[in-house]
Design an enzyme around this catalytic site. Structure first.
Site, short mmCIF file in Angstrom:
data_model
loop_
_atom_site.label_atom_id
_atom_site.label_comp_id
_atom_site.label_asym_id
_atom_site.label_seq_id
_atom_site.Cartn_x
_atom_site.Cartn_y
_atom_site.Cartn_z
N LYS A 1 0.74 -1.18 -0.01
CA LYS A 1 -0.06 0.14 -0.21
C LYS A 1 0.73 1.24 -0.01
O LYS A 1 0.45 2.25 -0.71
CB LYS A 1 -0.91 0.05 1.26
CG LYS A 1 -2.12 -0.99 1.15
CD LYS A 1 -2.90 -1.09 2.33
CE LYS A 1 -3.92 -2.24 2.08
NZ LYS A 1 -4.81 -2.64 3.50
N GLN B 1 -4.82 -1.28 9.44
CA GLN B 1 -4.93 -2.67 8.77
C GLN B 1 -5.52 -3.53 9.76
O GLN B 1 -5.09 -3.61 10.92
CB GLN B 1 -3.29 -3.08 8.37
CG GLN B 1 -3.24 -4.24 7.73
CD GLN B 1 -3.67 -4.31 6.29
OE1 GLN B 1 -3.81 -3.09 5.70
NE2 GLN B 1 -3.91 -5.44 5.81
N ASP C 1 -11.25 3.13 3.62
CA ASP C 1 -11.51 1.53 3.33
C ASP C 1 -13.19 1.27 3.22
O ASP C 1 -13.61 0.24 2.69
CB ASP C 1 -11.39 0.66 4.78
CG ASP C 1 -10.01 -0.22 4.49
OD1 ASP C 1 -9.77 -0.59 3.50
OD2 ASP C 1 -9.44 -0.36 5.53
N1 GUN Z 1 -6.97 -6.64 6.00
C1 GUN Z 1 -7.42 -7.31 4.77
N2 GUN Z 1 -7.72 -6.86 3.71
C2 GUN Z 1 -8.03 -5.60 4.49
C3 GUN Z 1 -8.65 -4.39 4.00
O1 GUN Z 1 -8.91 -4.33 2.81
N3 GUN Z 1 -8.33 -3.27 4.85
C4 GUN Z 1 -7.88 -3.30 6.02
N4 GUN Z 1 -7.84 -2.36 6.54
N5 GUN Z 1 -7.36 -4.12 6.55
C5 GUN Z 1 -7.40 -5.50 5.79
#
Ligand code: GUN
Length: 302
Positions: free
Chosen positions: A54, A98, A121
């Protein structure tokens, strides 16, 4: 017949180029760039690799990027204070916490503390509600469903009046993509059925699907005879079914398998996403798009 492959890796490149150009334009006209903070609690290896990607992607498209990595034993109130800090930071447009979080932290409380206008998100109840209403109300569609819809549209698949069957009812994929596909508007207007573990005859529903979206987390669940000839098949499953040594790096890597029996399905479907290299690369791409969108809302240029 061999299906056309819908490659997330290629669509990602197209979209990231569009985002990069837009960021450059906004920087020239307004003197600002989108700001994204990633909050990674602890040292879960899978989370580290997702967050690293990311961050790398945010750099690539020209974002300002901040990483905050508190240790796994951070107190819930300290994590809430950290979120509050970024909620009040004018240079930050997107806050990404996350998941999963350590057991002693209430995930819902943390996600609900993020300013809905920075919730890139799309997990905050306010944004879930906005998505449900649809149209102009939508701020941040959750990243994986947004990526799925983008792949369907960019592959030239007709969605209006199409029978869409979604396998799986999770809050992150099944429920939101079902909701998005039934909305009035381009890339949607579909007739949607959601099937799940309690559905009586999974196969019968799948066989009707012009667009079959599978997010069940069960390797090889969807059999070739469930697929309507010529349909569009989107496989969201990323199941780790073993390990192998990478030819490129010599390191151990996971063997991934989707929820669809790909080799057989590609002989029946009209188009299909591979695993890996299908839906996976789209999720981070859509996170970038949501972060850009957040800045555009703030600047009033959306
Ligand atoms: N953990 C696994 N997929 C995601 C996601 O799309 N967003 C976040 N914040 N954590 C994750």
């Amino acid at each position: 017949m061999t299906a056309k492959l819908i490659k997330g890796t290629e669509i990602r490149e197209e979209i990231l180029e569009e985002i990069t150009a837009e960021v450059k334009d906004i920087k020239e006209k307004h003197g600002v760039v989108p700001g994204l903070v990633t909050i990674l609690v602890g040292e879960n290896p899978a989370s580290i690799s997702y967050v690293t990607l990311k961050i790398k992607t945010a750099h690539r498209v020209g974002f300002k990027e901040i990483q905050d990595s508190p240790s796994a034993d951070i107190a819930e109130e300290d994590l809430l204070a950290l979120i509050d800090k970024y909620n009040n930071d004018d240079t930050i447009n997107g806050i990404l916490v996350q998941l999963p979080l350590p057991k002693h932290i209430d995930e819902k409380k943390i996600l609900n503390a993020i300013d809905p206008d920075k919730d890139v998100d799309g997990f905050h109840p306010v944004n879930v509600g906005r998505l449900m209403i649809g149209g102009d109300e939508v701020r941040f569609p959750p990243c994986t469903p947004a990526g799925i819809q983008e792949m369907i549209v960019r592959s030239g698949t007709e969605t209006s009046g199409a029978e869409v069957v979604v396998v799986g009812r999770s809050n992150i994929v099944g429920k939101p993509i079902a909701n998005m596909m039934l909305q009035k508007g381009p890339g949607a207007n579909s007739t949607v059925t959601v099937v799940h573990t309690r559905t009586k005859d999974l196969a019968e529903h799948c066989k009707r699907a012009d667009i079959l979206i599978v997010a069940a987390g069960v390797p090889g669940l969807v059999k070739p005879e469930w697929i309507k000839p010529g349909s569009c098949v989107i496989d969201v499953g990323v199941n780790r079914v073993g390990e192998k040594i990478s030819e490129k790096t010599g390191k151990k890597i996971a063997i991934l398998q989707g929820d669809v029996d790909f080799d057989a399905a590609k002989e029946i479907a009209g188009s299909i996403t591979p695993v890996p290299g299908g839906v996976g690369p789209m999720t981070i791409t859509m996170l970038m798009r949501n972060t850009l969108k957040s800045l555009k809302f703030k600047l009033g240029i959306q």
